[in-house]
Design a protein around this motif. Structure first.
Motif, PDB file in Angstrom:
ATOM      1  N   HIS A   1       0.832  -1.205   0.000  1.00 42.31           N
ATOM      2  CA  HIS A   1       0.000   0.000   0.000  1.00 42.31           C
ATOM      3  C   HIS A   1       0.870   1.261   0.000  1.00 42.31           C
ATOM      4  N   GLY A   2       1.745   1.365   1.004  1.00 42.85           N
ATOM      5  CA  GLY A   2       2.469   2.609   1.256  1.00 42.85           C
ATOM      6  C   GLY A   2       3.373   3.031   0.116  1.00 42.85           C
ATOM      7  N   LEU A   3       4.186   2.088  -0.380  1.00 40.96           N
ATOM      8  CA  LEU A   3       5.113   2.446  -1.454  1.00 40.96           C
ATOM      9  C   LEU A   3       4.475   2.267  -2.828  1.00 40.96           C
ATOM     10  N   CYS A   4       4.015   1.038  -3.124  1.00 39.54           N
ATOM     11  CA  CYS A   4       3.540   0.749  -4.487  1.00 39.54           C
ATOM     12  C   CYS A   4       2.180   1.385  -4.760  1.00 39.54           C
ATOM     13  N   GLY A   5       1.213   1.110  -3.903  1.00 45.32           N
ATOM     14  CA  GLY A   5      -0.143   1.573  -4.168  1.00 45.32           C
ATOM     15  C   GLY A   5      -0.260   3.086  -4.177  1.00 45.32           C
TER      16      GLY A   5
ATOM     17  N   GLN B   1       1.031   4.659  -7.237  1.00 41.69           N
ATOM     18  CA  GLN B   1       0.175   4.394  -8.406  1.00 41.69           C
ATOM     19  C   GLN B   1      -1.217   4.995  -8.203  1.00 41.69           C
ATOM     20  N   PHE B   2      -1.374   5.804  -7.168  1.00 41.64           N
ATOM     21  CA  PHE B   2      -2.630   6.506  -6.866  1.00 41.64           C
ATOM     22  C   PHE B   2      -3.812   5.548  -6.742  1.00 41.64           C
ATOM     23  N   GLN B   3      -3.578   4.394  -6.130  1.00 41.42           N
ATOM     24  CA  GLN B   3      -4.657   3.429  -5.912  1.00 41.42           C
ATOM     25  C   GLN B   3      -5.484   3.908  -4.717  1.00 41.42           C
ATOM     26  N   PRO B   4      -6.796   4.032  -4.875  1.00 43.04           N
ATOM     27  CA  PRO B   4      -7.618   4.618  -3.802  1.00 43.04           C
ATOM     28  C   PRO B   4      -7.485   3.877  -2.469  1.00 43.04           C
ATOM     29  N   GLY B   5      -7.538   2.543  -2.508  1.00 44.16           N
ATOM     30  CA  GLY B   5      -7.437   1.770  -1.266  1.00 44.16           C
ATOM     31  C   GLY B   5      -6.113   2.023  -0.557  1.00 44.16           C
ATOM     32  N   SER B   6      -5.050   2.154  -1.328  1.00 43.55           N
ATOM     33  CA  SER B   6      -3.721   2.361  -0.738  1.00 43.55           C
ATOM     34  C   SER B   6      -3.598   3.734  -0.116  1.00 43.55           C
TER      35      SER B   6
ATOM     36  N   PHE C   1      -0.579  -2.831 -13.470  1.00 46.19           N
ATOM     37  CA  PHE C   1      -0.448  -2.855 -12.021  1.00 46.19           C
ATOM     38  C   PHE C   1      -1.713  -3.402 -11.387  1.00 46.19           C
ATOM     39  N   ARG C   2      -1.510  -3.976 -10.228  1.00 43.39           N
ATOM     40  CA  ARG C   2      -2.628  -4.526  -9.481  1.00 43.39           C
ATOM     41  C   ARG C   2      -3.473  -3.373  -8.938  1.00 43.39           C
ATOM     42  N   SER C   3      -4.787  -3.447  -9.114  1.00 45.61           N
ATOM     43  CA  SER C   3      -5.604  -2.361  -8.595  1.00 45.61           C
ATOM     44  C   SER C   3      -5.973  -2.649  -7.141  1.00 45.61           C
ATOM     45  N   ARG C   4      -5.957  -1.599  -6.360  1.00 48.00           N
ATOM     46  CA  ARG C   4      -6.240  -1.731  -4.926  1.00 48.00           C
ATOM     47  C   ARG C   4      -7.393  -0.799  -4.597  1.00 48.00           C
ATOM     48  N   THR C   5      -8.582  -1.351  -4.675  1.00 48.72           N
ATOM     49  CA  THR C   5      -9.760  -0.524  -4.437  1.00 48.72           C
ATOM     50  C   THR C   5     -10.047  -0.458  -2.944  1.00 48.72           C
TER      51      THR C   5
END
Lengths: 200, 141
Positions: A166-170, A173-178, B68-72
Protein backbone atom coordinates in the motif's frame (compact mmCIF):
# COMPACT_ATOMS: atom_id res chain seq x y z
CA UNK A 1 25.36 3.00 13.36
CA UNK A 2 24.88 6.12 11.23
CA UNK A 3 21.80 6.01 9.11
CA UNK A 4 21.60 7.18 5.50
CA UNK A 5 20.60 10.76 4.68
CA UNK A 6 16.95 11.17 3.69
CA UNK A 7 17.63 11.53 -0.04
CA UNK A 8 19.85 8.45 -0.24
CA UNK A 9 17.26 6.58 1.83
CA UNK A 10 14.52 7.66 -0.59
CA UNK A 11 16.44 6.46 -3.65
CA UNK A 12 17.38 3.14 -2.02
CA UNK A 13 13.85 2.56 -0.74
CA UNK A 14 12.35 3.23 -4.18
CA UNK A 15 14.79 0.82 -5.85
CA UNK A 16 13.25 -2.17 -4.03
CA UNK A 17 9.70 -2.11 -5.51
CA UNK A 18 11.10 -1.25 -8.96
CA UNK A 19 13.54 -4.17 -8.92
CA UNK A 20 10.80 -6.44 -7.54
CA UNK A 21 8.45 -5.43 -10.35
CA UNK A 22 10.96 -5.56 -13.21
CA UNK A 23 12.96 -8.62 -12.16
CA UNK A 24 10.36 -10.79 -10.43
CA UNK A 25 7.26 -9.59 -12.34
CA UNK A 26 5.44 -9.10 -9.08
CA UNK A 27 4.29 -6.17 -7.01
CA UNK A 28 6.24 -5.89 -3.77
CA UNK A 29 3.73 -6.84 -1.06
CA UNK A 30 5.26 -8.30 2.08
CA UNK A 31 2.11 -8.79 4.18
CA UNK A 32 0.71 -10.81 1.26
CA UNK A 33 3.56 -13.25 1.78
CA UNK A 34 2.50 -13.70 5.42
CA UNK A 35 -1.08 -14.22 4.24
CA UNK A 36 0.03 -16.83 1.72
CA UNK A 37 2.06 -18.69 4.34
CA UNK A 38 -0.80 -18.63 6.84
CA UNK A 39 -3.28 -19.87 4.25
CA UNK A 40 -0.90 -22.59 3.14
CA UNK A 41 -0.87 -23.88 6.73
CA UNK A 42 -4.64 -23.49 7.05
CA UNK A 43 -5.63 -25.11 3.79
CA UNK A 44 -2.60 -27.17 2.74
CA UNK A 45 -1.24 -27.35 -0.79
CA UNK A 46 -3.64 -26.13 -3.49
CA UNK A 47 -5.02 -28.62 -5.96
CA UNK A 48 -3.14 -28.68 -9.23
CA UNK A 49 -4.12 -29.56 -12.77
CA UNK A 50 -1.33 -32.09 -12.93
CA UNK A 51 -2.45 -35.30 -14.58
CA UNK A 52 -5.64 -33.68 -15.92
CA UNK A 53 -6.22 -34.06 -19.66
CA UNK A 54 -5.90 -30.40 -20.73
CA UNK A 55 -7.64 -30.88 -24.10
CA UNK A 56 -10.61 -32.61 -22.47
CA UNK A 57 -10.76 -29.87 -19.84
CA UNK A 58 -10.83 -27.11 -22.46
CA UNK A 59 -13.47 -28.96 -24.50
CA UNK A 60 -15.65 -29.37 -21.40
CA UNK A 61 -15.25 -25.67 -20.52
CA UNK A 62 -16.18 -24.67 -24.08
CA UNK A 63 -19.26 -26.90 -24.00
CA UNK A 64 -20.38 -25.39 -20.69
CA UNK A 65 -19.72 -21.87 -21.97
CA UNK A 66 -21.73 -22.50 -25.12
CA UNK A 67 -24.59 -24.03 -23.13
CA UNK A 68 -24.71 -21.05 -20.79
CA UNK A 69 -23.98 -18.12 -23.12
CA UNK A 70 -24.64 -19.42 -26.65
CA UNK A 71 -22.21 -19.80 -29.53
CA UNK A 72 -21.80 -16.02 -29.93
CA UNK A 73 -19.75 -16.04 -26.71
CA UNK A 74 -16.86 -17.28 -28.82
CA UNK A 75 -17.00 -14.25 -31.10
CA UNK A 76 -15.15 -12.40 -28.41
CA UNK A 77 -12.40 -14.97 -28.08
CA UNK A 78 -9.99 -13.02 -30.27
CA UNK A 79 -10.35 -10.00 -28.03
CA UNK A 80 -9.90 -12.19 -24.99
CA UNK A 81 -6.67 -13.56 -26.41
CA UNK A 82 -5.36 -10.02 -26.66
CA UNK A 83 -6.33 -9.25 -23.08
CA UNK A 84 -4.70 -12.47 -21.90
CA UNK A 85 -1.51 -11.70 -23.77
CA UNK A 86 -1.30 -8.38 -21.93
CA UNK A 87 -1.71 -9.98 -18.51
CA UNK A 88 1.22 -11.92 -17.14
CA UNK A 89 -0.81 -14.75 -15.63
CA UNK A 90 1.51 -16.60 -13.35
CA UNK A 91 0.98 -19.09 -10.64
CA UNK A 92 1.32 -17.42 -7.22
CA UNK A 93 4.57 -17.94 -5.38
CA UNK A 94 4.74 -21.12 -3.34
CA UNK A 95 5.70 -21.24 0.34
CA UNK A 96 9.39 -21.77 -0.42
CA UNK A 97 9.53 -18.44 -2.28
CA UNK A 98 7.88 -16.61 0.60
CA UNK A 99 10.32 -18.15 3.07
CA UNK A 100 13.23 -17.26 0.78
CA UNK A 101 12.09 -13.64 0.68
CA UNK A 102 11.56 -13.38 4.43
CA UNK A 103 14.87 -15.20 5.01
CA UNK A 104 16.50 -12.71 2.65
CA UNK A 105 15.18 -9.84 4.76
CA UNK A 106 16.81 -11.34 7.86
CA UNK A 107 20.10 -11.91 6.01
CA UNK A 108 19.95 -8.30 4.80
CA UNK A 109 19.63 -7.09 8.39
CA UNK A 110 22.54 -9.31 9.42
CA UNK A 111 24.77 -8.08 6.56
CA UNK A 112 23.95 -4.46 7.34
CA UNK A 113 25.02 -4.92 10.96
CA UNK A 114 28.17 -6.85 9.99
CA UNK A 115 29.17 -4.15 7.49
CA UNK A 116 28.64 -1.47 10.14
CA UNK A 117 30.66 -3.52 12.63
CA UNK A 118 27.80 -3.26 15.11
CA UNK A 119 26.40 -6.79 15.16
CA UNK A 120 25.51 -7.93 18.62
CA UNK A 121 22.75 -10.17 19.81
CA UNK A 122 20.26 -8.93 22.34
CA UNK A 123 17.17 -10.49 23.84
CA UNK A 124 15.45 -7.10 23.63
CA UNK A 125 15.11 -4.47 20.90
CA UNK A 126 17.84 -1.83 20.66
CA UNK A 127 17.23 1.80 21.55
CA UNK A 128 17.20 4.08 24.58
CA UNK A 129 13.60 5.13 24.11
CA UNK A 130 12.49 1.52 23.87
CA UNK A 131 14.42 0.74 27.06
CA UNK A 132 12.74 3.69 28.76
CA UNK A 133 9.35 2.49 27.55
CA UNK A 134 10.08 -1.04 28.82
CA UNK A 135 10.57 0.25 32.35
CA UNK A 136 7.06 1.74 32.30
CA UNK A 137 5.22 -1.02 30.48
CA UNK A 138 2.22 -2.57 32.18
CA UNK A 139 3.03 -5.84 30.40
CA UNK A 140 6.15 -8.03 30.11
CA UNK A 141 8.05 -7.18 26.93
CA UNK A 142 7.32 -10.44 25.03
CA UNK A 143 3.60 -10.02 25.65
CA UNK A 144 3.75 -6.39 24.50
CA UNK A 145 5.47 -7.37 21.24
CA UNK A 146 3.14 -10.32 20.58
CA UNK A 147 0.13 -8.08 21.19
CA UNK A 148 1.53 -5.33 18.95
CA UNK A 149 2.38 -7.96 16.34
CA UNK A 150 -1.22 -9.21 16.42
CA UNK A 151 -2.34 -5.64 15.63
CA UNK A 152 0.13 -5.56 12.72
CA UNK A 153 -0.88 -8.96 11.34
CA UNK A 154 -4.62 -8.46 11.84
CA UNK A 155 -4.58 -4.93 10.43
CA UNK A 156 -2.45 -5.64 7.39
CA UNK A 157 -4.58 -8.60 6.40
CA UNK A 158 -7.76 -6.62 7.00
CA UNK A 159 -6.46 -3.72 4.88
CA UNK A 160 -5.03 -6.24 2.37
CA UNK A 161 -1.63 -4.61 2.43
CA UNK A 162 1.11 -2.98 4.47
CA UNK A 163 3.85 -0.40 4.07
CA UNK A 164 5.29 -2.00 0.95
CA UNK A 165 2.19 -2.93 -1.05
CA UNK A 166 0.00 0.00 0.00
CA UNK A 167 2.47 2.61 1.26
CA UNK A 168 5.11 2.45 -1.45
CA UNK A 169 3.54 0.75 -4.49
CA UNK A 170 -0.14 1.57 -4.17
CA UNK A 171 0.31 5.22 -3.15
CA UNK A 172 2.74 5.90 -6.01
CA UNK A 173 0.18 4.39 -8.41
CA UNK A 174 -2.63 6.51 -6.87
CA UNK A 175 -4.66 3.43 -5.91
CA UNK A 176 -7.62 4.62 -3.80
CA UNK A 177 -7.44 1.77 -1.27
CA UNK A 178 -3.72 2.36 -0.74
CA UNK A 179 -4.12 6.11 -0.21
CA UNK A 180 -6.73 5.50 2.50
CA UNK A 181 -4.84 2.63 4.17
CA UNK A 182 -1.56 4.56 4.21
CA UNK A 183 -3.19 7.70 5.63
CA UNK A 184 -4.85 5.49 8.26
CA UNK A 185 -1.68 3.74 9.40
CA UNK A 186 0.38 6.91 9.55
CA UNK A 187 -2.27 8.79 11.53
CA UNK A 188 -2.78 5.83 13.90
CA UNK A 189 1.00 5.40 14.28
CA UNK A 190 1.42 9.08 15.13
CA UNK A 191 -1.47 9.04 17.63
CA UNK A 192 -0.21 5.86 19.31
CA UNK A 193 3.39 7.10 19.53
CA UNK A 194 2.32 10.41 21.07
CA UNK A 195 0.20 8.47 23.57
CA UNK A 196 3.24 6.30 24.44
CA UNK A 197 5.51 9.31 24.83
CA UNK A 198 3.28 10.83 27.53
CA UNK A 199 3.18 7.62 29.60
CA UNK A 200 3.84 8.52 33.25
CA UNK B 1 17.44 -14.98 -13.46
CA UNK B 2 16.40 -17.95 -11.40
CA UNK B 3 13.24 -16.92 -9.57
CA UNK B 4 14.34 -18.44 -6.25
CA UNK B 5 17.70 -16.66 -6.29
CA UNK B 6 16.06 -13.44 -7.44
CA UNK B 7 13.42 -13.55 -4.71
CA UNK B 8 16.01 -14.21 -2.00
CA UNK B 9 18.28 -11.43 -3.31
CA UNK B 10 15.40 -8.95 -3.40
CA UNK B 11 14.75 -9.85 0.24
CA UNK B 12 18.44 -9.24 1.08
CA UNK B 13 18.39 -5.89 -0.74
CA UNK B 14 15.26 -4.78 1.08
CA UNK B 15 16.69 -5.96 4.43
CA UNK B 16 19.92 -3.97 3.98
CA UNK B 17 18.02 -0.88 2.80
CA UNK B 18 15.51 -0.92 5.68
CA UNK B 19 18.31 -1.47 8.19
CA UNK B 20 20.52 1.35 6.81
CA UNK B 21 17.62 3.81 6.70
CA UNK B 22 16.87 3.07 10.34
CA UNK B 23 13.42 1.54 9.91
CA UNK B 24 14.51 -1.45 12.01
CA UNK B 25 15.17 0.77 15.03
CA UNK B 26 12.27 1.19 17.48
CA UNK B 27 13.72 4.57 18.49
CA UNK B 28 13.91 5.87 14.90
CA UNK B 29 10.33 4.75 14.19
CA UNK B 30 9.19 6.43 17.41
CA UNK B 31 11.02 9.64 16.40
CA UNK B 32 9.32 9.49 13.00
CA UNK B 33 5.85 9.03 14.50
CA UNK B 34 6.29 11.70 17.18
CA UNK B 35 7.44 14.07 14.40
CA UNK B 36 10.64 14.83 16.30
CA UNK B 37 12.76 13.64 13.35
CA UNK B 38 11.54 14.04 9.79
CA UNK B 39 14.40 12.14 8.12
CA UNK B 40 12.52 8.84 7.66
CA UNK B 41 9.24 10.54 6.75
CA UNK B 42 11.13 12.44 4.06
CA UNK B 43 12.77 9.20 2.94
CA UNK B 44 9.35 7.58 2.60
CA UNK B 45 7.80 10.53 0.81
CA UNK B 46 10.87 10.86 -1.40
CA UNK B 47 10.65 7.17 -2.31
CA UNK B 48 7.00 7.63 -3.31
CA UNK B 49 7.98 10.56 -5.57
CA UNK B 50 10.79 8.51 -7.15
CA UNK B 51 8.32 5.65 -7.67
CA UNK B 52 5.72 7.91 -9.32
CA UNK B 53 8.39 9.02 -11.78
CA UNK B 54 9.62 5.45 -12.25
CA UNK B 55 6.17 4.03 -13.06
CA UNK B 56 5.72 6.88 -15.55
CA UNK B 57 9.06 6.02 -17.17
CA UNK B 58 8.09 2.35 -17.30
CA UNK B 59 4.77 3.27 -18.91
CA UNK B 60 6.69 5.34 -21.47
CA UNK B 61 9.41 2.85 -22.36
CA UNK B 62 8.02 -0.59 -21.39
CA UNK B 63 4.27 -0.13 -21.98
CA UNK B 64 3.64 -3.86 -21.55
CA UNK B 65 4.62 -3.56 -17.89
CA UNK B 66 1.91 -1.23 -16.63
CA UNK B 67 -0.66 -3.84 -15.68
CA UNK B 68 -0.45 -2.85 -12.02
CA UNK B 69 -2.63 -4.53 -9.48
CA UNK B 70 -5.60 -2.36 -8.59
CA UNK B 71 -6.24 -1.73 -4.93
CA UNK B 72 -9.76 -0.52 -4.44
CA UNK B 73 -11.34 0.63 -1.22
CA UNK B 74 -13.22 -1.99 0.75
CA UNK B 75 -14.78 -1.87 4.20
CA UNK B 76 -11.60 -3.14 5.88
CA UNK B 77 -9.22 -0.61 4.36
CA UNK B 78 -9.57 2.20 6.89
CA UNK B 79 -9.94 0.12 10.05
CA UNK B 80 -7.26 -2.36 8.98
CA UNK B 81 -4.82 0.43 8.19
CA UNK B 82 -5.49 2.07 11.57
CA UNK B 83 -5.00 -1.19 13.50
CA UNK B 84 -1.73 -1.76 11.65
CA UNK B 85 -0.59 1.77 12.53
CA UNK B 86 -1.21 1.09 16.23
CA UNK B 87 0.77 -2.15 16.03
CA UNK B 88 3.62 -0.48 14.16
CA UNK B 89 3.94 2.20 16.86
CA UNK B 90 3.83 -0.40 19.67
CA UNK B 91 6.39 -2.81 18.21
CA UNK B 92 8.38 -0.50 15.94
CA UNK B 93 7.81 -3.04 13.21
CA UNK B 94 5.87 -3.51 10.01
CA UNK B 95 5.76 -7.01 8.50
CA UNK B 96 9.16 -6.70 6.77
CA UNK B 97 10.88 -4.84 9.57
CA UNK B 98 10.15 -7.47 12.22
CA UNK B 99 12.15 -10.01 10.20
CA UNK B 100 14.96 -7.52 9.52
CA UNK B 101 15.21 -6.80 13.28
CA UNK B 102 15.53 -10.52 13.93
CA UNK B 103 18.40 -10.79 11.42
CA UNK B 104 20.11 -7.81 13.04
CA UNK B 105 20.29 -9.71 16.31
CA UNK B 106 17.33 -7.99 18.00
CA UNK B 107 16.04 -11.37 19.05
CA UNK B 108 12.93 -10.03 20.84
CA UNK B 109 11.52 -9.43 17.36
CA UNK B 110 10.70 -13.14 17.29
CA UNK B 111 7.70 -12.20 19.48
CA UNK B 112 6.61 -9.59 16.95
CA UNK B 113 6.91 -12.09 14.08
CA UNK B 114 4.84 -14.63 16.02
CA UNK B 115 2.27 -11.94 16.75
CA UNK B 116 2.05 -10.96 13.07
CA UNK B 117 1.44 -14.56 12.00
CA UNK B 118 -1.11 -14.94 14.80
CA UNK B 119 -2.89 -11.71 13.90
CA UNK B 120 -2.98 -12.60 10.22
CA UNK B 121 -4.48 -15.98 11.11
CA UNK B 122 -6.95 -14.40 13.52
CA UNK B 123 -8.17 -11.98 10.86
CA UNK B 124 -8.70 -14.86 8.42
CA UNK B 125 -10.95 -16.55 10.98
CA UNK B 126 -12.78 -13.35 11.92
CA UNK B 127 -13.26 -12.40 8.29
CA UNK B 128 -14.74 -15.76 7.36
CA UNK B 129 -17.03 -15.64 10.40
CA UNK B 130 -18.20 -12.00 10.49
CA UNK B 131 -17.10 -10.02 7.45
CA UNK B 132 -17.70 -11.29 4.00
CA UNK B 133 -16.49 -8.47 1.83
CA UNK B 134 -13.89 -8.99 -0.84
CA UNK B 135 -10.48 -7.80 0.32
CA UNK B 136 -8.81 -8.78 -2.91
CA UNK B 137 -6.48 -10.81 -0.75
CA UNK B 138 -6.82 -13.88 -2.95
CA UNK B 139 -4.79 -11.84 -5.41
CA UNK B 140 -2.12 -11.07 -2.85
CA UNK B 141 1.29 -11.95 -4.05
Amino acid sequence: MTYWAWWLSALALASVPIAHWLLLNRTLAVSGRYTALVDRIRYGAPETLEGVDQAALIAALRAETEAALGPEAFDELDELDEVEAALPIRAPDGPLMHLLFLGGLAVGGLLSMLAAGSLHFSTSLRGEHFAALLSQLPLPMPLWLVLGGVFVGFGTRMAAGCTSGHGLCGVSQFQPGSLVATAAFFVAGIATSFALSVLP
Amino acid sequence: MNAKVGTALLGVLMGVVLSRIGFSSWDEVHAMFTLSDWRMSLAFAGAVVVLILSWALIARFIPSRTNFRSRTLHPGTLAGGALFGIGWALTGACPSIAVVQLGEGQLAAVWTVLGIFGGNWLYAVVHARFFRWDTGSCLDE
